[in-house]
Design a protein around this motif. Structure first.
Motif, mmCIF file in Angstrom:
data_model
loop_
_atom_site.group_PDB
_atom_site.id
_atom_site.type_symbol
_atom_site.label_atom_id
_atom_site.label_comp_id
_atom_site.label_asym_id
_atom_site.label_seq_id
_atom_site.Cartn_x
_atom_site.Cartn_y
_atom_site.Cartn_z
ATOM 1 N N ASP A 59 -4.994 65.491 43.234
ATOM 2 C CA ASP A 59 -3.600 65.267 43.642
ATOM 3 C C ASP A 59 -2.642 65.745 42.546
ATOM 4 O O ASP A 59 -1.655 66.439 42.809
ATOM 5 C CB ASP A 59 -3.421 63.776 43.929
ATOM 6 C CG ASP A 59 -2.004 63.419 44.304
ATOM 7 O OD1 ASP A 59 -1.753 63.243 45.516
ATOM 8 O OD2 ASP A 59 -1.150 63.303 43.407
ATOM 9 N N ARG A 60 -2.943 65.401 41.293
ATOM 10 C CA ARG A 60 -2.063 65.846 40.184
ATOM 11 C C ARG A 60 -2.099 67.369 40.050
ATOM 12 O O ARG A 60 -1.074 67.998 39.758
ATOM 13 C CB ARG A 60 -2.489 65.220 38.856
ATOM 14 C CG ARG A 60 -2.267 63.754 38.713
ATOM 15 C CD ARG A 60 -0.858 63.290 38.913
ATOM 16 N NE ARG A 60 0.135 63.869 38.038
ATOM 17 C CZ ARG A 60 1.427 63.497 38.038
ATOM 18 N NH1 ARG A 60 1.859 62.556 38.865
ATOM 19 N NH2 ARG A 60 2.291 64.061 37.236
ATOM 20 N N GLY A 83 7.892 58.121 44.534
ATOM 21 C CA GLY A 83 6.558 57.598 44.229
ATOM 22 C C GLY A 83 5.993 58.378 43.054
ATOM 23 O O GLY A 83 4.865 58.881 43.087
ATOM 24 N N ASP A 109 10.661 55.388 41.947
ATOM 25 C CA ASP A 109 9.469 54.544 42.068
ATOM 26 C C ASP A 109 9.979 53.114 42.092
ATOM 27 O O ASP A 109 11.112 52.831 41.669
ATOM 28 C CB ASP A 109 8.525 54.757 40.878
ATOM 29 C CG ASP A 109 7.069 54.453 41.207
ATOM 30 O OD1 ASP A 109 6.254 55.393 41.291
ATOM 31 O OD2 ASP A 109 6.738 53.253 41.400
HETATM 32 C C1 LIG Z 1 -0.766 57.006 44.137
HETATM 33 S S1 LIG Z 1 0.615 56.951 43.034
HETATM 34 C C2 LIG Z 1 1.132 58.630 43.117
HETATM 35 C C3 LIG Z 1 1.872 59.071 41.896
HETATM 36 C C4 LIG Z 1 2.302 60.549 41.924
HETATM 37 N N1 LIG Z 1 3.192 60.825 43.040
HETATM 38 C C5 LIG Z 1 1.090 61.445 42.007
HETATM 39 O O1 LIG Z 1 0.887 62.043 43.072
HETATM 40 O O2 LIG Z 1 0.352 61.534 41.034
HETATM 41 C C6 LIG Z 1 1.813 56.137 44.079
HETATM 42 C C7 LIG Z 1 3.114 55.707 43.412
HETATM 43 O O3 LIG Z 1 3.977 55.208 44.447
HETATM 44 C C8 LIG Z 1 4.644 54.053 43.979
HETATM 45 N N2 LIG Z 1 5.020 53.213 45.121
HETATM 46 C C9 LIG Z 1 4.204 52.454 45.899
HETATM 47 N N3 LIG Z 1 4.906 51.836 46.854
HETATM 48 C C10 LIG Z 1 6.211 52.213 46.687
HETATM 49 C C11 LIG Z 1 7.416 51.911 47.365
HETATM 50 N N4 LIG Z 1 7.429 51.076 48.410
HETATM 51 N N5 LIG Z 1 8.560 52.483 46.925
HETATM 52 C C12 LIG Z 1 8.564 53.318 45.855
HETATM 53 N N6 LIG Z 1 7.450 53.648 45.171
HETATM 54 C C13 LIG Z 1 6.277 53.089 45.576
HETATM 55 C C14 LIG Z 1 3.631 53.376 43.071
HETATM 56 O O4 LIG Z 1 4.281 52.496 42.170
HETATM 57 C C15 LIG Z 1 2.970 54.578 42.400
HETATM 58 O O5 LIG Z 1 3.619 54.897 41.209
#
Ligand SMILES: C[S@@+](CC[C@H](N)C(=O)[O-])C[C@H]1O[C@@H](n2cnc3c(N)ncnc32)[C@H](O)[C@@H]1O
Length: 270
Positions: A59-60, A83, A109
């Motif tokens: 994903d990264r 996110g 986030d």
């Molecule tokens: C799986 S990580 C993905 C991080 C990054 N986008 C990546 O692809 O590497 C998901 C992120 O979404 C954030 N997240 C989860 N629910 C959320 C919400 N309701 N609103 C905003 N951010 C949220 C989490 O805190 C986390 O940092």
């Protein structure tokens, strides 16, 4: 505003007794900003679904390729990264501003640990801009209103939603969110998305038991979706080749990249 109405800071909201997605994701990609509870839950998920670390790294890597493609090949200079996750090597603004220093990036986030570390995300170039918004994806209007302080929403924006719609459990609501956000940006804007799947074609069989464990032991609750449901998030947009594929295989350097049960795609608003 009276003191009792002041929203608590990130550190005051930190809960180190329960595993949080931002911190466990950081653990899976080899970061250090996580606690024992995150490592314990992260290891248990990996024991159920051994490809979970491959998913996180793929994903990264997809993020890196997509931002490079959009900045270099499509001339995008504005990114709304919803996110965001914890800062790591090669965050969106670093990749974009390395190619185009005038790029403007807004991160969003709702996890308190990401807020605590947000300063690291705000170290962009002088020519460009970065901002961080502590907000919930369930409230796209609030995100759009605040993002407009940094982004010019009359010009194209790449909306990055990587691993985030899986936390919007209701599929209709998730569709409404993408529709609302993409309606607010002009033609020539992009939607960049990754999403976990249980589809066996990309090896997703173990996502369901792993997510059941996650939902009983960690936060926030998560769901996987089928390719058809994820494709529906791109309604009204034109998918860039090769369409929705395992995110490890999207514009991959080699034809032999193994599939992971996390789809990725990029689409443009006509
Ligand atoms: C799986 S990580 C993905 C991080 C990054 N986008 C990546 O692809 O590497 C998901 C992120 O979404 C954030 N997240 C989860 N629910 C959320 C919400 N309701 N609103 C905003 N951010 C949220 C989490 O805190 C986390 O940092």
């Amino acid at each position: 505003m009276s003191e009792s109405h002041t929203p608590p800071s990130g550190s005051a909201r930190l809960n180190t007794g329960v595993a949080h997605n931002a911190r466990v994701w950081n653990y899976w990609i080899g970061g250090k900003d996580n606690y024992e509870v995150d490592q314990r839950v992260g290891d248990h998920v990996a024991s159920i679904n051994p490809v979970i670390r491959d998913i996180a790294r793929a994903d990264r890597d997809f993020l890196g390729r997509a931002v490079t493609y959009l900045t270099r090949e499509r001339g995008v200079r504005q990114f709304l990264d919803i996110g965001t996750g914890l800062p790591t090597a090669d965050n969106t603004h670093e990749i974009a501003q390395r190619i185009a220093p005038d790029s403007r990036i807004v991160y969003v986030d709702n996890d308190p640990i990401v807020l605590v570390h947000a300063r690291t995300l705000l170290t962009g170039t002088r020519e460009g801009a970065t901002d961080y918004i502590d907000a919930d994806v369930h409230d796209p209007d609030a995100i759009l209103e605040r993002a407009a302080g940094t982004l010019d929403v009359t010009r194209p924006v790449a909306v990055m939603m990587l691993g985030i719609l899986n936390f919007v459990l209701d599929t209709d609501k998730a569709r409404e969110i993408t529709r609302r956000i993409m309606a607010a940006v002009p033609s020539g804007s992009f939607l960049v998305l990754t999403h976990p799947t249980y589809d066996p074609e990309v090896g997703g069989e173990l996502q369901v038991p792993a997510m059941e464990f996650w939902n009983a032991n960690a936060t926030p609750p998560i769901t996987a979706r089928s390719a058809a449901d994820i494709t529906a998030f791109f309604e009204g947009l034109d998918l860039v080749e090769p369409g929705l594929v395992s995110c490890s295989q999207w514009h991959a350097a080699s034809d032999s990249a193994a599939a992971v049960p996390q789809y990725g795609a990029v689409a443009v608003k006509p």
